[in-house]
Design a protein around this motif. Structure first.
Motif, short mmCIF file in Angstrom:
data_model
loop_
_atom_site.label_atom_id
_atom_site.label_comp_id
_atom_site.label_asym_id
_atom_site.label_seq_id
_atom_site.Cartn_x
_atom_site.Cartn_y
_atom_site.Cartn_z
N GLU A 225 20.05 29.62 -12.48
CA GLU A 225 19.81 28.14 -12.16
C GLU A 225 19.70 27.31 -12.85
O GLU A 225 21.15 26.18 -13.18
CB GLU A 225 19.08 28.11 -11.12
N TRP A 244 23.82 32.75 -3.52
CA TRP A 244 22.71 33.28 -4.88
C TRP A 244 23.11 33.51 -6.20
O TRP A 244 23.90 34.70 -6.29
CB TRP A 244 21.87 34.59 -3.76
N SER A 469 13.56 32.97 -11.22
CA SER A 469 14.69 31.59 -10.30
C SER A 469 16.09 32.98 -9.50
O SER A 469 16.06 33.30 -8.81
CB SER A 469 15.74 30.60 -11.07
N SER A 470 16.11 34.09 -10.81
CA SER A 470 17.05 34.77 -10.26
C SER A 470 16.49 35.35 -9.37
O SER A 470 16.59 36.16 -8.88
CB SER A 470 17.63 35.04 -11.68
N ASN A 473 15.43 34.41 -6.37
CA ASN A 473 16.80 34.29 -5.29
C ASN A 473 17.52 35.71 -4.68
O ASN A 473 18.06 36.21 -3.39
CB ASN A 473 17.95 33.51 -6.07
#
Ligand code: UDP
Length: 498
Positions: A225, A244, A469-470, A473
């Motif tokens: 992101e 995602w 973030s990943s 996700n």
């Protein structure tokens, strides 16, 4: 490791091209690390390329395997063994491969029905639209995976869902792509190489892909992101889907073996390359590798070689395949001898992330494939951008205009990749020399570019760490699938009657 609340079995269908197989195999290992069972379905030749990495994952107790699906090559007139896009010599073969891909629904269904553990979710390359019907028949969610990032896919979405391209009457004039958060200019051919078919087969394929995508439960993107926040948001809005960003998936490779043997056998001696790089100053060497598909003509390869020599910059240049003429030029006409103190030319598959993460590397001449782009970002390495086809010109705009971590080589017109179509000379030695010199320059602009690349590299790594973030996700994606599966559990009984 997180245990998913119910036992999930992901079945992955990667496209038979290195740029899609490599990240899908990484994705498979990430899912397995989260406690899921993962089955990758691909053809024997492709399965063979990943045997050792999957073998190591199994040794590490990950619940993962590859099942081999025979491709009906003879049915479309393709010779035995032509199982990957990188093995197809002519444009006609590429179209035949698209036809093969549409013939796989029935054998894949048979394979899924024979599994002792029923599948609970399909993650399919977008190029297999029939996996949507398959998922419906099994009453399980289907997620789509394409390969490229949100920026390129938002551009492609705009191009395929508006009539903007019909309004452009020149092939050389740059126009602004409407509706993007930044002002991005491309030419019509640069914008048209993905998403709109140039034959009946590809038009049909892209239409079916769009329909299948609409029916999907979401889109899985190999990006993070922080790299493209505005584009992630706009892309999800445009698609009206859950998106995602779970990458850069290449960062899941931690051991030397996994980093060094990614995607294919490295034919060269890795240690020789490393020894050579070890002998160089930090950030002084340019790494040159133009992807897994594209072939340069002998003349184009010679221009590239001469440009690198003229740049007076140390370089390590990987060429997957050389012609007899190129060998003659390299050996008998003395190129390799002449450059030996400055450059290393290597024939074969590069251990790309191993090279990119070496401290001697200061720049990367890339074709702007999305995986290569992300791998450079992870390593904090700035790029000379030389796009050829597919969405590579869009990735170039992202690198240059949005991230500002690259220097254009000056490619204007898309060129095909297949062997018989070896590229014309579009990039001259002076283009190469100039771009490499600008990239490696220690002036203010060069420093600013490098600082931006380094900052992105830190963010990339953080995104994949626990709490990043990943990572989050991926948790959300697994949760979403779990909820959908729980809703459908009763119907699974219909597919697998006891
Ligand atoms: N790659 C590699 N060694 C090579 C050429 C390519 O490891 O000699 C890997 C590269 O690291 C990347 C993938 O192959 O993961 C190529 O994917 P990309 O999207 O960059 O481009 P494509 O080959 O699909 O055009």
């Amino acid at each position: 490791m997180d245990d998913p609340p119910i036992d999930l079995h992901f079945v992955l269908f990667p496209l038979m091209a290195q740029g899609h197989l490599i990240p899908m195999v990484d994705l498979a290992r990430i899912l397995a690390q989260r406690g899921a069972m993962v089955t990758i379905i691909t053809s024997p030749v492709n399965a063979n390329r990943f045997k050792s990495v999957i073998g190591r994952a199994i040794e590490a107790k990950l619940n993962i395997r590859i099942l081999e699906l025979q491709l009906p090559l003879a049915e479309v007139g393709l010779p035995d063994g032509y199982e990957n896009f990188d093995l197809l010599p002519s444009p006609a073969d590429v179209l035949k491969m698209y036809s093969v891909m549409l013939l796989l629904e029935e054998p894949a269904e048979k394979m899924l029905r024979a599994l002792s553990t029923p599948p609970s979710c399909i993650i399919s390359d977008g190029h297999f639209p029939w996996t949507s019907d398959l998922a419906m028949r099994f009453n399980i969610p289907r997620l789509v995976f394409y390969g490229p990032g949100c920026f390129a896919f938002l551009c492609i979405h705009i191009m395929t869902n508006t009539n903007i391209l019909d309004q452009i009457d020149s092939d050389s004039k740059y126009f602004v792509i409407p509706g993007l958060p930044d002002e991005i200019e491309v030419t019509k051919p640069q914008a048209s190489t993905w998403g709109k078919g140039d034959s009946e087969e590809t038009t049909d394929m892209f239409e079916r892909m769009q329909i299948a995508e609409k029916a999907s439960s979401g889109i899985v993107v190999n990006s993070f992101e922080e790299l493209e926040p505005k584009y992630v948001e706009e892309f999800a809005k445009a698609k009206d889907k859950r998106v995602w960003c779970i990458g850069p998936v290449s960062l899941c490779n931690k051991s030397f073996q996994d980093i060094a043997e990614r995607g294919n056998k490295v034919v060269v001696n890795k240690n020789d390359c490393l020894k050579w790089l070890d002998s160089r100053e930090p950030a002084s060497v340019v790494y040159v590798c133009l992807g897994s598909l594209w072939y340069a003509s002998t003349e184009q390869a010679i221009e590239l070689g001469l440009g690198l020599e003229l740049s007076n910059t140390p370089f390590i240049w990987f060429v997957r395949e050389t012609s007899d003429e190129l060998e003659r030029w390299l050996l008998e006409e003395g190129y390799e001898e002449r450059i030996k103190d400055k450059g290393l030319m290597v024939r074969g598959w590069a251990p790309q992330i191993l090279i990119l993460s070496h401290q001697a590397i200061g720049g990367f001449v890339t074709h702007c494939g999305w995986n290569s782009t992300l791998e450079a970002i992870c390593a904090g390495v700035t790029m000379v951008t030389w796009p050829h086809f597919a969405e590579q010109f869009l990735n170039e705009r992202f690198i240059i205009d949005v991230l500002k971590i690259g220097v254009r080589i000056g490619a204007e017109v898309p060129v095909m990749y297949v062997l018989q179509d070896k590229s014309e000379v579009t990039i001259k030695r002076q283009n190469v020399k100039k771009a490499v010199k600008i990239l490696m320059n220690n002036d203010e602009e060069g420093e600013a570019r490098r600082n931006r690349a380094k900052a992105l590299s830190i963010k990339a790594k953080r995104s994949m760490e626990e709490g990043g973030s990943s990572f989050l996700n991926m948790t959300l994606m697994i949760k979403g699938v779990t909820e959908e599966v729980a809703k459908n559990t009763n119907s699974i009984q219909d597919v697998y009657p006891i």
